[in-house]
Design a protein around this motif. Structure first.
Motif, PDB file in Angstrom:
ATOM      1  N   GLU A  83      -3.245  -1.653  -4.560  1.00  0.00           N
ATOM      2  CA  GLU A  83      -2.789  -0.387  -3.981  1.00  0.00           C
ATOM      3  C   GLU A  83      -3.445   0.830  -4.649  1.00  0.00           C
ATOM      4  OE1 GLU A  83       1.324  -0.837  -3.321  1.00  0.00           O
ATOM      5  OE2 GLU A  83       1.236   0.524  -1.599  1.00  0.00           O
ATOM      6  N   TYR A  99      -6.631   2.632  -3.066  1.00  0.00           N
ATOM      7  CA  TYR A  99      -6.614   3.161  -1.699  1.00  0.00           C
ATOM      8  C   TYR A  99      -7.552   4.362  -1.539  1.00  0.00           C
ATOM      9  CZ  TYR A  99      -5.069   5.479   2.549  1.00  0.00           C
ATOM     10  OH  TYR A  99      -5.052   6.095   3.772  1.00  0.00           O
ATOM     11  N   ALA A 111      -3.912  -0.248   2.093  1.00  0.00           N
ATOM     12  CA  ALA A 111      -3.876  -0.870   0.769  1.00  0.00           C
ATOM     13  C   ALA A 111      -2.486  -1.409   0.473  1.00  0.00           C
ATOM     14  CB  ALA A 111      -4.268   0.156  -0.292  1.00  0.00           C
TER      15      ALA A 111
END
Ligand code: NAD
Ligand code: MG
Length: 387
Positions: A60, A63, A79
């Motif tokens: 994540e 992203y 993400a």
């Protein structure tokens, strides 16, 4: 007619082999989704080449990086784990599941629940949650096409007879890089030696699994779910040349085998094109130059992993999920130089010494068992390190 393909684990060994085939037959495919764990640069490069609707980075925190890398394109960017699972339900004629480890379970399950046909390389998902995955596919009508070379071989052999006519399935195993090594020498094996597979070029985790023969044990569990002939009818046979990828013996004692060069593009092409066939750039078999094929029984004293796997799936419930998670932790610790080679399977065995977890009724139950088993394996790794 173009077919839509979603590729999970695009940057890995199976992912790259898949894209090599797609690249050569561009008119046949429209890539819908490409995913990777953390390699933004490679994912962005592949996205520019294959122009998917969506590129997903599992990590994540990457992203913004991916967004920036594809800012001048029409490619959607997402993400995180949730986005990965959602992407599995995007419209697709085929989802190729090539993430390594139980990280691939949630997206693969989501694809099956959404009725997407899945070409399955991600064996760990089936090992952990085989019953749930098979039930989901049955319910939605999704087809699971095995990509693992042995299972793809069995799948192909089964076009020569019905599953209720099978007498025996024989899973072949190369025996890995330490097939002939004495047990006492295995303590000194390095990660570099373990990932140097004699026949196949693969990702690090499966290469270590091949060296311990845990890979064949995981494949036994995989075969049990894909081809329900009864566990006692699935045997393992060491075949060092990796030319015969597995065999199916029928009730009349007629045995069919699938042969080919050890090149993953062959089983991948079989799954991509099924029920048709597609041309590949792979080397055709030259049996005259191979000259001989050898076979031997597996040595479970030096390689105890296959017996552990057989016991785990015989016991059933959450045992295989527990085994798989412990193995993922132990392999990662070995690759990081924190665990000796023999301690990999030892760690898994010790995690399995604990009481059996309750039978899983849902994916959430599997994830709980997975997390608890990882924690238990991690504690053992820490103990080894301080021993
Ligand atoms: P690999 O390590 O080369 O690639 C793994 C892929 O998964 C990469 O794209 C990576 O970005 C992605 N990934 C890793 N961790 C992730 C995470 N936490 N979340 C999301 N994505 C993540 O592995 P591989 O050798 O290509 O193997 C992939 C799967 O196919 C494994 O389950 C393996 O057992 C199976 N398989 C591989 C081969 C082979 O020849 N490589 C053969 C048979 C089966
Ligand atoms: Mg295999």
């Amino acid at each position: 007619m173009t077919r839509r393909l979603s590729l999970f684990g695009a940057t890995g060994s199976v992912g790259q082999s898949t894209l090599d085939l797609v690249r050569r037959d561009g008119a046949a495919w429209q890539v819908g989704v490409l995913t990777a764990n953390s390699d933004v640069a490679e994912l962005a490069r592949l996205a520019r080449e294959f122009q998917p609707e969506l590129a997903v980075i599992a990590d994540e925190s990457r992203y913004d990086e991916l967004k920036a890398a594809l800012a001048d394109t029409n490619i959607g960017v997402a993400a995180g784990a949730k986005a990965l699972t959602e992407a599995a339900t995007y419209p697709a004629d085929l989802v190729l599941a090539a993430i390594v480890g139980t990280a691939g379970l949630a997206p693969t399950m989501a694809a099956l629940e959404a009725g997407r046909d899945v070409a399955l390389a991600n064996k760990e998902s089936l090992v952990s949650a085989g019953e749930l995955m098979i039930a989901a596919a049955r319910k939605s009508g999704a087809t699971i096409l095995p990509v693992d070379s042995e299972h793809n071989a069995i799948f192909q052999c089964l076009s020569g007879g019905r599953i209720d006519q099978v007498r025996r399935i024989i899973l072949t195993a190369s025996g890995g890089p330490f097939r002939t090594m004495r047990a006492e020498d295995m303590a000194r094996v390095t990660p570099a030696e373990a990932v140097a597979h004699p026949n196949w070029s693969m990702g690090a985790k499966i290469s270590v699994d091949s060296a311990t023969m845990m890979n064949k044990g995981l494949e036994l569990i995989e075969a049990h779910h894909l081809f329900p002939v009864g566990l006692d009818r699935i045997e393992i046979l060491v075949h060092p040349q990796s030319v015969i990828h597995s065999l199916v013996e029928f009730v009349d004692c007629s045995t069919l085998a699938q042969l080919g060069s050890p090149d993953m593009r062959i089983p991948i092409a079989s799954a991509l094109a099924w029920p048709q066939r597609m041309a590949t750039p792979c080397a055709p078999l030259d049996l005259a130059s191979i000259a001989r094929l050898d076979f031997e029984a597996p040595d479970e004293a030096r390689f105890p992993a296959t017996a552990l796997c057989r016991a785990a799936i015989a016991e059933g419930g959450a045992r295989p999920a527990q085994l798989n998670a412990a193995n993922e932790v132990a392999v990662a610790a070995f690759l990081a130089g924190r665990l000796s080679f023999p301690a990999i399977v030892d760690t898994v065995a010790r995690v399995l010494d604990a009481d059996a977890p309750a039978a899983p009724a849902s994916l959430q139950d599997i994830f709980s068992v997975d997390a608890a088993s990882r924690a238990a394996a991690q504690r053992l790794v820490d103990q080894y390190e301080h021993a």
